[in-house]
Enzyme design. Structure first.
Site, PDB file in Angstrom:
ATOM      1  N   ARG A  40     -14.677  12.271   8.792  1.00  0.00           N
ATOM      2  CA  ARG A  40     -13.412  12.931   9.173  1.00  0.00           C
ATOM      3  C   ARG A  40     -13.049  14.019   8.174  1.00  0.00           C
ATOM      4  NH1 ARG A  40      -9.623   8.257   8.890  1.00  0.00           N
ATOM      5  NH2 ARG A  40      -8.020   9.799   9.283  1.00  0.00           N
ATOM      6  N   LYS A  88      -8.399  -1.694   6.179  1.00  0.00           N
ATOM      7  CA  LYS A  88      -8.736  -2.023   4.785  1.00  0.00           C
ATOM      8  C   LYS A  88      -7.760  -3.056   4.223  1.00  0.00           C
ATOM      9  CE  LYS A  88      -8.985   2.328   3.880  1.00  0.00           C
ATOM     10  NZ  LYS A  88      -9.121   3.689   3.421  1.00  0.00           N
ATOM     11  N   SER A 126      -7.385   3.295   9.705  1.00  0.00           N
ATOM     12  CA  SER A 126      -8.146   3.319   8.460  1.00  0.00           C
ATOM     13  C   SER A 126      -7.413   2.504   7.373  1.00  0.00           C
ATOM     14  CB  SER A 126      -8.323   4.778   8.033  1.00  0.00           C
ATOM     15  OG  SER A 126      -8.684   4.895   6.697  1.00  0.00           O
ATOM     16  N   HIS A 145       0.866  -1.180   0.000  1.00  0.00           N
ATOM     17  CA  HIS A 145       0.000   0.000   0.000  1.00  0.00           C
ATOM     18  C   HIS A 145       0.899   1.226   0.000  1.00  0.00           C
ATOM     19  CE1 HIS A 145      -3.337   2.655   1.003  1.00  0.00           C
ATOM     20  NE2 HIS A 145      -2.544   3.220   1.891  1.00  0.00           N
ATOM     21  N   ASP A 175     -15.113   2.223   7.787  1.00  0.00           N
ATOM     22  CA  ASP A 175     -14.144   3.223   7.327  1.00  0.00           C
ATOM     23  C   ASP A 175     -14.761   4.158   6.295  1.00  0.00           C
ATOM     24  OD1 ASP A 175     -11.348   4.268   7.232  1.00  0.00           O
ATOM     25  OD2 ASP A 175     -11.627   3.768   5.121  1.00  0.00           O
TER      26      ASP A 175
END
Ligand code: URA
Length: 434
Positions: free
Chosen positions: A167, A186, A182, A81, A160
């Site tokens: 947010r 995921k 978060s 990621h 999320d």
């Protein structure tokens, strides 16, 4: 339990128990706790933080708010990621490279918003490419081809989806425990054995300072450890765009060139470093050096490219386009952007370069905007390169419908040329392991 009591305790700097956190997230998803109470809680967390146990409980509660994938495959399931940057097409190269090394890579990616591009938008430059596979189809494609790149579904970490939107409008995105939980919830919903994170640092990065990037990295490595998933972080430079291309089809072309061993030096180096780390986490290579050598070999032999072609076809994409890149969408007009003076390229306002590509139509300002896959920028110089007055710094790929004068004046401001060459830092700034 009452939400108001838990919000008050967090506001006053007290710890919340795992049970209390699980109750809060459940109440929120079941719409028993309204947005205004969750917003107040997020703000309390923004100021008071979450300790290691709390952030683990928060992540776990988010993760199990939806479906958690399971892959029955004969090898390690590993993903990467990135916190996002400009010209970052790493995933397109890395996934097939690792799949060719025997790793299974189920990549759930995002779309571009703001100055950063999105992997899904880039892949949709390939005619027919479908990013919306069902979980069953995702499992089949990953099992057969070793990789798939898809979008987030409503079933994965629904908590999320709601919390992030909240947010975003309550100035509570920029909280390290909330970002870490978060991202990690995921990623862990992909049912991974290991995870490599590319946390970008610099003028084009979400985390502007090295200190904050380090703090985020530490939080995510700790979360991975407490959730039993070997998680490593590479802190990498985003003080200039990655590679030469910024814009969707232009980036696909560059990614395919890189897969075939003909890519820009920085992109190739970063992909190889990330691949080596993934191979090490997966246990398919013993160390970084062996991983780097394997990555280079898989690119030059064409094996990684063949995996990409098959995986693209399995997701409905036109394989002929990957084999003949001239079929990709392209803007019919190009214009050179030339240096106003000679010297050295000292710095990029990297975020601004991303925003300029977006102004050409390569990205979206709101989630409803439609992307033009053909437009973008091709850079010709990087930091530290010498340049003469009148020499091309970039080529603008456009449709003739933008204010080129405005684009040029923004580029003049975004690319700093000076008399002295700048000091260049490393591409991989630091590696963090559990
Ligand atoms: N990206 C995410 O997925 N979550 C955040 O909170 C911030 C960036």
């Amino acid at each position: 339990m009452r939400a108001v009591d838990l919000i008050r305790r967090k506001r006053d700097g007290e710890r919340l128990s795992g049970e209390e956190i699980a109750w809060l997230i459940q109440a929120y998803i079941q719409e028993e706790m309204p947005d205004y109470q969750m917003a107040a809680l997020a703000m309390a967390i923004y100021f008071q933080g979450l300790d290691q146990e709390e952030v683990t409980a928060w992540t776990r509660a988010m993760l199990y708010s939806g479906e958690v994938l399971r892959f029955e495959v004969p090898g390690p399931v590993i993903d990467k990621h990135s916190t996002g940057g400009v010209g970052d097409k790493t995933s397109l190269v890395l996934a097939p490279l690792c799949a060719a090394a025997g790793i299974f890579v189920p990549m759930i990616s995002g779309r571009g918003l703001g100055h950063t591009g999105g992997t899904l938008d880039k892949l949709e430059s390939i005619p027919g490419f479908d990013v919306a596979l069902s979980p069953t189809r995702l499992r089949t494609v990953v099992a057969r081809h070793g990789m798939a790149i898809v979008g987030q579904t409503a079933e994965i970490v629904p908590a999320d989806r709601r919390l992030y939107a909240l947010r975003d409008v309550t100035a509570t995105v920029d909280s390290i425990p909330l970002i870490a939980s978060s991202v990690m919830s995921k990623k862990l919903a992909e049912g991974l054995d290991g995870l490599v994170l590319d946390v970008k640092v610099g003028s084009g990065a979400f985390m502007g300072s090295l200190e904050r990037a380090r703090a985020l990295a530490r939080e995510m490595v700790g979360l991975g450890r407490s959730m039993g998933v070997d998680t490593r972080v590479l802190l990498t430079d985003m003080d200039q765009p990655l590679g030469w291309a910024i814009g969707n089809a232009l980036e696909v072309r560059e990614a395919v060139d890189t897969l075939q061993g003909r890519g820009p030096a920085d992109l190739t180096a970063l992909v190889c470093e990330l691949a080596a780390e993934m191979m090490h986490v997966a246990g398919v290579e013993r160390d970084r050096e062996a991983g780097l050598a394997r990555a280079a070999a898989l690119m030059s032999s064409g094996e990684a490219f063949e995996v990409f072609c098959k995986a693209v076809a399995a997701q409905g994409g036109d394989e002929a386009t990957i084999r003949d890149l001239d079929r990709l969408p392209r803007a019919e007009k190009t214009q050179a952007f030339v240096a106003r003076r000679g010297g050295f390229v000292r710095a990029f306002k990297c975020k601004e370069v991303g925003l300029i590509a977006m102004a050409l139509g390569a990205g979206r300002q709101t989630t409803e905007d439609v992307i033009d896959h053909g437009v973008g920028l091709m850079l010709h110089k990087k930091r530290g390169d010498a340049v003469e007055a009148g020499e091309a710094l970039a080529t603008i790929h456009h449709r003739g419908d933008c204010d080129l004068g405005e684009i040029e004046s923004r580029l003049i401001d975004a690319i700093e040329i000076g008399d002295e060459a700048p000091l260049l830092g490393p591409l991989v700034i630091e590696v963090m392991r559990p």
